[in-house]
Design an enzyme around this catalytic site. Structure first.
Site, PDB file in Angstrom:
ATOM      1  N   TYR A  30     -12.187   3.875   1.395  1.00 17.68           N
ATOM      2  CA  TYR A  30     -13.312   3.726   2.319  1.00 17.68           C
ATOM      3  C   TYR A  30     -14.182   4.981   2.318  1.00 17.68           C
ATOM      4  CZ  TYR A  30     -10.875  -0.465   3.702  1.00 17.68           C
ATOM      5  OH  TYR A  30     -10.266  -1.704   3.672  1.00 17.68           O
ATOM      6  N   SER A  77       0.831  -1.205   0.000  1.00 19.35           N
ATOM      7  CA  SER A  77       0.000   0.000   0.000  1.00 19.35           C
ATOM      8  C   SER A  77       0.864   1.253   0.000  1.00 19.35           C
ATOM      9  CB  SER A  77      -0.925   0.012   1.227  1.00 19.35           C
ATOM     10  OG  SER A  77      -1.831  -1.065   1.212  1.00 19.35           O
ATOM     11  N   ALA A  81      -4.840  -1.066  -2.667  1.00 21.51           N
ATOM     12  CA  ALA A  81      -4.157  -0.469  -1.510  1.00 21.51           C
ATOM     13  C   ALA A  81      -5.155  -0.270  -0.375  1.00 21.51           C
ATOM     14  CB  ALA A  81      -3.542   0.871  -1.892  1.00 21.51           C
ATOM     15  N   LYS A  82      -4.675  -0.439   0.841  1.00 26.22           N
ATOM     16  CA  LYS A  82      -5.556  -0.230   1.992  1.00 26.22           C
ATOM     17  C   LYS A  82      -5.370   1.212   2.457  1.00 26.22           C
ATOM     18  CE  LYS A  82      -7.221  -2.733   6.083  1.00 26.22           C
ATOM     19  NZ  LYS A  82      -8.555  -3.002   5.523  1.00 26.22           N
ATOM     20  N   CYS A  83      -6.013   2.112   1.732  1.00 25.49           N
ATOM     21  CA  CYS A  83      -5.908   3.535   2.030  1.00 25.49           C
ATOM     22  C   CYS A  83      -7.285   4.085   2.370  1.00 25.49           C
ATOM     23  CB  CYS A  83      -5.300   4.297   0.860  1.00 25.49           C
ATOM     24  SG  CYS A  83      -6.229   4.210  -0.679  1.00 25.49           S
TER      25      CYS A  83
END
Length: 365
Positions: free
Chosen positions: A209, A106, A203-205
């Site tokens: 969300y 990420s 990516a966990k950004c």
């Protein structure tokens, strides 16, 4: 403290921790993400210096200049994992090095510095060691760990920042969905998409969300627990839920999940379930699934079970699907046997209650 791959953490215990009696009252019904422990980890980064100033200190507000880069250009990533009370009284984590690797993937996508994987895992150890008493008891209780990093440099230019703050906070949690393990109802969004090819879907950004919140609110308006996103190009193929991957179980025992094409988050739980389902004798496929096929296979009975999965929710059965033109149920709306068997196997592994042939369980204490 100088930068480098190996950092020593300065421990500064909270001078006013929550009392044992107040903590017990909070742990009786913590919900999800509303109660927090006494401490946090912080590590700073600067170009030319590397990572430095690693601390465990009292949880509290983070001073921030109004021109901090994250507030304007959204350079931010995070992870989510849990610490569990094992049956022998110890504490376990599940695959933290996989989270560390994804964190750096990420970071690369968001033009941020990588954090040594061992430093990432060490930071979790320090949090668990000092706030161990915050881990709830009970089958659904755990300590949710939230490592995150953001651009802290003070500037208003569009470029990668030169300074960052990495931090870890922790929250004792119960079940993600109120009411425990029960089939949830999902809404298939007709207008919103989560991510497009070439974007930040893998990516966990935080931006991913944020982009899902309007769709999640739409789902709630239709009496649904979660939103399901279709692909951004053809609006036909199932991608994932707002914060979870999705699996389909068929009448021949096969299990399918959408493939990782850059628009779907590569979930640690997702990857683990592919292994567990295969080991249990299921034919496992990573293949595209259209919404039309989902509806038709549910109607014919070919599709027997559907479930969502992720660190927070673990495995949650999906019982009903709503969309603008109607709704349908899967398997009579009851939790399926494959879903619940995989869930129990995963939970037992995470808590160290069963043999671990994959070396996934990380013993902390």
């Amino acid at each position: 403290m100088s930068g480098g791959d190996k950092l020593d953490f300065e421990i500064r215990p909270n001078p006013a921790p929550v009392s044992a009696s107040d903590r017990a009252a909070l742990l009786a019904n913590p919900g999800f993400g509303r109660v927090f422990t006494d401490h946090m980890v912080t590590i700073r980064y600067a170009d030319g210096k590397g990572w430095y100033d690693a601390r465990v200190e009292a949880r509290g507000p983070i001073p921030m200049d109004p021109a901090s880069a994250v507030l304007h250009y959204a350079q931010e990533i995070f992870e989510g994992m849990k610490a569990y009370r094992a049956s022998d009284g110890g504490v376990t984590m599940f695959r933290p090095y996989a989270n560390a690797a994804r964190f750096n993937t990420s970071a690369a996508r968001m033009a941020m510095p990588s954090l040594p994987e061992q430093t990432f895992v060490d930071s979790l150890h320090r949090m668990i060691e000092i706030d161990r008493e915050w881990i709830p008891d009970g089958a659904e209780g755990s300590l949710y760990l939230r490592p995150f990093m953001f651009a802290s440099e003070v500037f208003l230019g569009v470029r990668p920042a030169n300074e960052y703050l990495f931090a870890v906070i922790a929250s004792p949690v119960g079940a993600y969905f109120s009411g425990g393990v029960r089939p949830v109802t999902v809404w298939v969004s007709p207008d919103y998409t989560r991510a497009a090819p070439g974007g930040t879907g893998a990516a966990k950004c935080g931006g991913n969300y944020a982009a899902s919140l309007a769709a999640q609110a739409e789902a709630a308006e239709h009496g649904c627990d979660q939103v399901v996103f279709l692909d951004a190009v053809e609006r036909r193929f199932v991608d994932e839920l707002g914060g979870m991957n999705v699996f389909f179980v068929y009448d021949d025992g096969s299990v399918a999940t959408p493939p990782l094409t850059g628009t779907i988050l590569p979930g640690i739980t997702r990857e683990s379930l592919l292994t567990l389902a295969s080991a249990a004798g299921h034919r496992v496929e990573e293949r595209p699934v259209t919404f039309d096929d989902w509806q038709a296979d549910a109607a014919s009975g070919r599709l027997r079970e559907v479930f969502a999965c992720g660190t927070a929710a673990v495995i949650t059965p999906i019982g009903r699907v709503r969309f603008p033109d109607g709704e349908f149920s899967i398997g009579g709306g009851e939790p399926g046997t494959v879903t619940m068997a995989l869930r129990q196997q995963l939970v037992d592994l995470q808590r160290g209650n069963t043999a671990d042939p994959y070396n996934w369980v990380h013993r902390v204490l």
